[in-house]
Design a protein around this motif. Structure first.
Motif, PDB file in Angstrom:
ATOM      1  N   PRO A   1      38.447   2.140  18.486  1.00  0.00           N
ATOM      2  CA  PRO A   1      37.310   1.229  18.298  1.00  0.00           C
ATOM      3  C   PRO A   1      36.573   1.507  17.005  1.00  0.00           C
ATOM      4  O   PRO A   1      36.618   2.612  16.474  1.00  0.00           O
ATOM      5  N   LEU A   2      35.905   0.493  16.493  1.00  0.00           N
ATOM      6  CA  LEU A   2      35.053   0.651  15.325  1.00  0.00           C
ATOM      7  C   LEU A   2      33.795   1.412  15.724  1.00  0.00           C
ATOM      8  O   LEU A   2      33.265   1.229  16.818  1.00  0.00           O
ATOM      9  N   LEU A   3      33.320   2.252  14.814  1.00  0.00           N
ATOM     10  CA  LEU A   3      32.148   3.080  15.093  1.00  0.00           C
ATOM     11  C   LEU A   3      31.058   2.948  14.049  1.00  0.00           C
ATOM     12  O   LEU A   3      29.888   3.088  14.377  1.00  0.00           O
ATOM     13  N   ARG A   4      31.424   2.764  12.822  1.00  0.00           N
ATOM     14  CA  ARG A   4      30.487   2.925  11.721  1.00  0.00           C
ATOM     15  C   ARG A   4      30.161   1.609  11.050  1.00  0.00           C
ATOM     16  O   ARG A   4      31.034   0.770  10.843  1.00  0.00           O
ATOM     17  N   LEU A   5      28.898   1.434  10.687  1.00  0.00           N
ATOM     18  CA  LEU A   5      28.459   0.289   9.911  1.00  0.00           C
ATOM     19  C   LEU A   5      28.475   0.669   8.437  1.00  0.00           C
ATOM     20  O   LEU A   5      27.843   1.651   8.034  1.00  0.00           O
ATOM     21  N   SER A   6      29.219  -0.088   7.645  1.00  0.00           N
ATOM     22  CA  SER A   6      29.285   0.204   6.221  1.00  0.00           C
ATOM     23  C   SER A   6      28.194  -0.549   5.472  1.00  0.00           C
ATOM     24  O   SER A   6      27.558  -1.443   6.005  1.00  0.00           O
ATOM     25  N   GLY A   7      28.003  -0.168   4.226  1.00  0.00           N
ATOM     26  CA  GLY A   7      26.998  -0.834   3.410  1.00  0.00           C
ATOM     27  C   GLY A   7      26.028   0.170   2.821  1.00  0.00           C
ATOM     28  O   GLY A   7      25.969   1.324   3.232  1.00  0.00           O
ATOM     29  N   ARG A   8      25.268  -0.281   1.855  1.00  0.00           N
ATOM     30  CA  ARG A   8      24.331   0.601   1.183  1.00  0.00           C
ATOM     31  C   ARG A   8      23.011   0.672   1.932  1.00  0.00           C
ATOM     32  O   ARG A   8      22.594  -0.282   2.575  1.00  0.00           O
ATOM     33  N   GLY A   9      22.361   1.805   1.801  1.00  0.00           N
ATOM     34  CA  GLY A   9      21.035   1.946   2.377  1.00  0.00           C
ATOM     35  C   GLY A   9      21.048   2.504   3.783  1.00  0.00           C
ATOM     36  O   GLY A   9      22.090   2.790   4.370  1.00  0.00           O
ATOM     37  N   ARG A  10      19.861   2.626   4.329  1.00  0.00           N
ATOM     38  CA  ARG A  10      19.663   3.222   5.653  1.00  0.00           C
ATOM     39  C   ARG A  10      19.715   2.091   6.685  1.00  0.00           C
ATOM     40  O   ARG A  10      18.696   1.495   7.028  1.00  0.00           O
ATOM     41  N   ILE A  11      20.920   1.828   7.165  1.00  0.00           N
ATOM     42  CA  ILE A  11      21.127   0.753   8.127  1.00  0.00           C
ATOM     43  C   ILE A  11      21.648   1.333   9.437  1.00  0.00           C
ATOM     44  O   ILE A  11      22.391   2.312   9.452  1.00  0.00           O
ATOM     45  N   MET A  12      21.233   0.732  10.541  1.00  0.00           N
ATOM     46  CA  MET A  12      21.657   1.160  11.863  1.00  0.00           C
ATOM     47  C   MET A  12      21.846  -0.070  12.743  1.00  0.00           C
ATOM     48  O   MET A  12      21.330  -1.152  12.444  1.00  0.00           O
ATOM     49  N   VAL A  13      22.585   0.123  13.848  1.00  0.00           N
ATOM     50  CA  VAL A  13      22.797  -0.933  14.831  1.00  0.00           C
ATOM     51  C   VAL A  13      22.331  -0.436  16.193  1.00  0.00           C
ATOM     52  O   VAL A  13      22.669   0.684  16.602  1.00  0.00           O
ATOM     53  N   LEU A  14      21.555  -1.252  16.903  1.00  0.00           N
ATOM     54  CA  LEU A  14      21.162  -0.956  18.275  1.00  0.00           C
ATOM     55  C   LEU A  14      21.979  -1.829  19.208  1.00  0.00           C
ATOM     56  O   LEU A  14      22.082  -3.042  19.004  1.00  0.00           O
ATOM     57  N   THR A  15      22.578  -1.213  20.230  1.00  0.00           N
ATOM     58  CA  THR A  15      23.376  -1.969  21.195  1.00  0.00           C
ATOM     59  C   THR A  15      22.895  -1.665  22.607  1.00  0.00           C
ATOM     60  O   THR A  15      22.456  -0.541  22.907  1.00  0.00           O
ATOM     61  N   PHE A  16      23.011  -2.674  23.480  1.00  0.00           N
ATOM     62  CA  PHE A  16      22.566  -2.562  24.867  1.00  0.00           C
ATOM     63  C   PHE A  16      23.669  -3.086  25.784  1.00  0.00           C
ATOM     64  O   PHE A  16      24.175  -4.192  25.585  1.00  0.00           O
ATOM     65  N   ASP A  17      24.022  -2.286  26.783  1.00  0.00           N
ATOM     66  CA  ASP A  17      25.137  -2.609  27.670  1.00  0.00           C
ATOM     67  C   ASP A  17      24.690  -2.985  29.081  1.00  0.00           C
ATOM     68  O   ASP A  17      23.591  -2.628  29.520  1.00  0.00           O
ATOM     69  N   ASP A  18      25.603  -3.667  29.775  1.00  0.00           N
ATOM     70  CA  ASP A  18      25.589  -3.885  31.235  1.00  0.00           C
ATOM     71  C   ASP A  18      24.750  -5.064  31.701  1.00  0.00           C
ATOM     72  O   ASP A  18      24.778  -5.403  32.877  1.00  0.00           O
ATOM     73  N   GLY A  19      23.958  -5.686  30.839  1.00  0.00           N
ATOM     74  CA  GLY A  19      23.074  -6.758  31.278  1.00  0.00           C
ATOM     75  C   GLY A  19      23.753  -8.110  31.239  1.00  0.00           C
ATOM     76  O   GLY A  19      24.985  -8.197  31.209  1.00  0.00           O
ATOM     77  N   PRO A  20      22.920  -9.141  31.236  1.00  0.00           N
ATOM     78  CA  PRO A  20      21.451  -9.087  31.209  1.00  0.00           C
ATOM     79  C   PRO A  20      20.843  -8.893  32.588  1.00  0.00           C
ATOM     80  O   PRO A  20      21.410  -9.327  33.591  1.00  0.00           O
ATOM     81  N   ASP A  21      19.702  -8.220  32.620  1.00  0.00           N
ATOM     82  CA  ASP A  21      18.961  -7.986  33.854  1.00  0.00           C
ATOM     83  C   ASP A  21      17.551  -8.540  33.655  1.00  0.00           C
ATOM     84  O   ASP A  21      16.841  -8.118  32.741  1.00  0.00           O
ATOM     85  N   PRO A  22      17.134  -9.487  34.493  1.00  0.00           N
ATOM     86  CA  PRO A  22      15.810 -10.108  34.298  1.00  0.00           C
ATOM     87  C   PRO A  22      14.651  -9.137  34.447  1.00  0.00           C
ATOM     88  O   PRO A  22      13.530  -9.457  34.041  1.00  0.00           O
TER      89      PRO A  22
ATOM     90  N   LEU B   1      23.904   3.533  21.410  1.00  0.00           N
ATOM     91  CA  LEU B   1      24.197   2.979  22.731  1.00  0.00           C
ATOM     92  C   LEU B   1      23.021   3.190  23.675  1.00  0.00           C
ATOM     93  O   LEU B   1      22.578   4.318  23.897  1.00  0.00           O
ATOM     94  N   SER B   2      22.513   2.085  24.244  1.00  0.00           N
ATOM     95  CA  SER B   2      21.495   2.113  25.291  1.00  0.00           C
ATOM     96  C   SER B   2      21.912   1.098  26.352  1.00  0.00           C
ATOM     97  O   SER B   2      22.952   0.460  26.245  1.00  0.00           O
ATOM     98  N   HIS B   3      21.092   0.941  27.379  1.00  0.00           N
ATOM     99  CA  HIS B   3      21.416   0.022  28.474  1.00  0.00           C
ATOM    100  C   HIS B   3      20.194  -0.806  28.846  1.00  0.00           C
ATOM    101  O   HIS B   3      19.064  -0.317  28.807  1.00  0.00           O
ATOM    102  N   ASP B   4      20.467  -2.058  29.233  1.00  0.00           N
ATOM    103  CA  ASP B   4      19.392  -2.923  29.721  1.00  0.00           C
ATOM    104  C   ASP B   4      19.647  -3.348  31.161  1.00  0.00           C
ATOM    105  O   ASP B   4      18.958  -4.223  31.679  1.00  0.00           O
ATOM    106  N   ALA B   5      20.616  -2.711  31.826  1.00  0.00           N
ATOM    107  CA  ALA B   5      20.928  -3.028  33.221  1.00  0.00           C
ATOM    108  C   ALA B   5      21.744  -1.884  33.800  1.00  0.00           C
ATOM    109  O   ALA B   5      22.000  -0.880  33.130  1.00  0.00           O
ATOM    110  N   GLY B   6      22.135  -2.045  35.074  1.00  0.00           N
ATOM    111  CA  GLY B   6      22.949  -1.024  35.724  1.00  0.00           C
ATOM    112  C   GLY B   6      22.150   0.003  36.482  1.00  0.00           C
ATOM    113  O   GLY B   6      22.702   0.995  36.960  1.00  0.00           O
TER     114      GLY B   6
END
Length: 279
Positions: free
Chosen positions: A83-104, A242-247
């Motif tokens: 699987p892909l892991l890293r975000l390329s590009g210049r500067g201080r960039i990050m990705v936030l991801t949320f799994d298992d939802g959506p949960d109201p 990696l974070s979660h919004d359900a489960g």
């Protein structure tokens, strides 16, 4: 299967999944376009108001030696071996991801916080949750977030045959397409347990595999401050969180996001989403 049952199953499976899976090699993602500049943060409330400067992380991602664009026909999703892991590009960039939802119960609060700071994230949704909460899928898409595929019922794919894996993926993609108007372009294996079939079938369905580099372990409910520390201590250019919004009970995850997101922005990070390189 109800999502609240996933916590018990996860505790039993997550240790073995790492060995069975294959999130061990780093790929590189390209930066999305049209990212917003970091805005002055609105102070968090309560105990989270106490800020501390972020120290440069000692954890620096390294691309897999010899990694390069696969030789594929234009318009075809490559079949990857990791699987892909890293975000390329210049500067201080990050990705936030949320799994298992959506949960109201939790997803709207997460979306509210992201909207407050005008940043985009990725949501890897489970079909059985998405089917009953299509309004939340619509909101994700309307607010510029990426909606990814996390299977229908969150099974351990390494124990399933190809037909069942395909069904888990296709059913979820169908729900996302109905709600958002397009099929998911990203896929994440439950428990991070990847195998050859998952990579092949995901590619056949037009999806790139995305894992993570910083695991908050928020599903263990370790405490809001612990989740915040795991994100800020692991922060580095290109990191995928990696974070979660359900489960299960995700109230700690909701509170943690309210604290660490302004800290990251204050420290000069841009929270962005990836774009497809070879689609």
């Amino acid at each position: 299967m109800q999502k609240d049952q996933l916590l018990t199953r996860r505790r039993a499976l997550v240790a073995g999944a790492a060995a069975l899976g294959a999130a061990g090699a780093a790929g590189v993602l390209a930066t999305g376009t049209g990212d917003r500049a970091a805005r002055p943060a609105v102070p968090a409330t309560g105990a989270q108001a106490a800020r501390r400067p972020l120290k440069p992380s000692a954890y620096r991602l390294q691309p897999l030696t010899g990694y390069g664009p696969p030789g594929t026909v234009a318009g075809r999703t490559p079949v990857r071996g990791a699987p892909l892991l890293r975000l390329s590009g210049r500067g201080r960039i990050m990705v936030l991801t949320f799994d298992d939802g959506p949960d109201p119960r939790y997803t709207p609060d997460i979306l509210d916080t992201l909207a407050r700071y005008e940043v985009r994230a990725m949501f890897f949704v489970c079909g059985e949750m998405a089917a009953g909460n299509r309004d939340l899928l619509v909101r994700m898409a309307d607010e510029g977030h990426v909606v990814g595929n996390h299977t229908w019922s969150h099974p351990l794919l390494t124990r399933l045959g190809r037909g069942r894996i395909r069904s888990e993926m296709e059913r979820t993609s169908d729900v996302v397409e109905t709600a958002c108007g397009e099929r998911p372009e990203w896929f994440r294996a439950p428990y991070g347990a990847w195998n050859r079939a998952a990579f092949q079938l995901g590619a056949e369905l037009g999806m790139e595999p995305l894992a993570w580099t910083v695991d908050t372990l928020d599903w263990t409910t370790p405490g809001t401050r612990t989740i915040v520390d795991r994100v800020t201590d692991g922060a580095a250019p290109g990191v995928v969180v990696l974070s979660h919004d359900a489960g299960g009970d995700r109230s700690q995850s909701v509170r943690a996001l309210r604290a660490y997101l302004p800290e990251l922005l204050d420290s000069g990070y841009r929270i962005t989403v990836p774009r497809r390189q070879y689609a």
